[in-house]
Design an enzyme around this catalytic site. Sequence first.
Site, PDB file in Angstrom:
ATOM      1  N   PRO A   2      -1.213   1.292   6.127  1.00 53.49           N
ATOM      2  CA  PRO A   2      -0.858   2.707   5.897  1.00 53.49           C
ATOM      3  C   PRO A   2      -1.218   3.203   4.495  1.00 53.49           C
ATOM      4  O   PRO A   2      -0.854   2.599   3.504  1.00 53.49           O
ATOM      5  CB  PRO A   2       0.663   2.721   6.109  1.00 53.49           C
ATOM      6  N   GLU A   3      -1.995   4.303   4.461  1.00 56.09           N
ATOM      7  CA  GLU A   3      -2.382   4.939   3.205  1.00 56.09           C
ATOM      8  C   GLU A   3      -1.722   6.321   3.148  1.00 56.09           C
ATOM      9  O   GLU A   3      -0.926   6.654   4.028  1.00 56.09           O
ATOM     10  CB  GLU A   3      -3.915   5.050   3.132  1.00 56.09           C
ATOM     11  N   LYS A  59       1.726   5.815  -1.483  1.00 53.65           N
ATOM     12  CA  LYS A  59       2.042   5.156  -0.210  1.00 53.65           C
ATOM     13  C   LYS A  59       3.540   4.882  -0.065  1.00 53.65           C
ATOM     14  O   LYS A  59       3.955   4.170   0.835  1.00 53.65           O
ATOM     15  CB  LYS A  59       1.267   3.834  -0.120  1.00 53.65           C
ATOM     16  N   ARG A 250     -12.211  -5.862  -1.847  1.00 50.59           N
ATOM     17  CA  ARG A 250     -12.027  -5.325  -0.495  1.00 50.59           C
ATOM     18  C   ARG A 250     -13.390  -5.085   0.150  1.00 50.59           C
ATOM     19  O   ARG A 250     -14.390  -4.905  -0.546  1.00 50.59           O
ATOM     20  CB  ARG A 250     -11.263  -3.996  -0.542  1.00 50.59           C
TER      21      ARG A 250
END
Length: 263
Positions: A2-3, A59, A250
């Site tokens: 979740p962002e 977030k 990432r």
Amino acid sequence: MPELPDVETFKRYLNATSLQQRITDVDVRSGYVLKGVSMDELARRLKGCRFESSRRHGKHLFVRTDGDLWLRLHFGMTGSLQYFKHDEQSPKHARVLFVFANTYRLAFEDQRKFGEVGLLKDVDEFLKKRALGPDALSINLSQFRTIFQERRGAVKTILLNQKLIAGIGNIYADEILFRARIHPATQISALKDKTIAKLFRAMRYILKKAIEAKADADLMPKSWLLARRGKGRKCPRCGRELKSATIGGRTAWFCAQCQKRAR
Ligand SMILES: [Zn+2]
């Protein structure tokens, strides 16, 4: 994971379902997600209270209670919220359930248990302690520009750094860079002023549009990268095969044709 758009969607969902109802019980099914508070204390502090309003920063989601405390929620890798009436509707990975006087419950569900549930007195103090940067949707162009002028590194790494700008994670960083046509490994020192302005506009556009789509990939424009991340998939703009690279630890997906590396 979740962002900002996902957490904003959870916030709106919580506001639409769970405000102004008396909490009659708190059922902790996995104490693992509790941070700085015990099962007993969480229940004791919240029983009899109501959720009054909510606030999001990056977030993080904070829910104010009329007991002068804030519930803090962080959704980790797989967290979400679910409001339901009957026990059989309870999500499989419910970790904490807030039970209301109308017998409905709000579940904090989180399969992988990287989420966090806590209690706070002061949200601003918490944000300061975590050294979080301003929320990505609250900054203006001149603040954004300052962040980029004062740093070095790859543009994607800067976008991901929660201490500089809070709310953007791996997926939306790639989407923003795709829209701005900037290669994720571009050194920010090579970005011209007008490119930084373009990046800023792309950030706002993507985050707002994703919120409108309730952070649901199926409801987002077909011209986006989001649904096409993965080996052998094609760029929605030029049709060439997308590339991936590890940047800032990432996996970045991008189009080497559409996203040129500034030098
Ligand atoms: Zn392309």
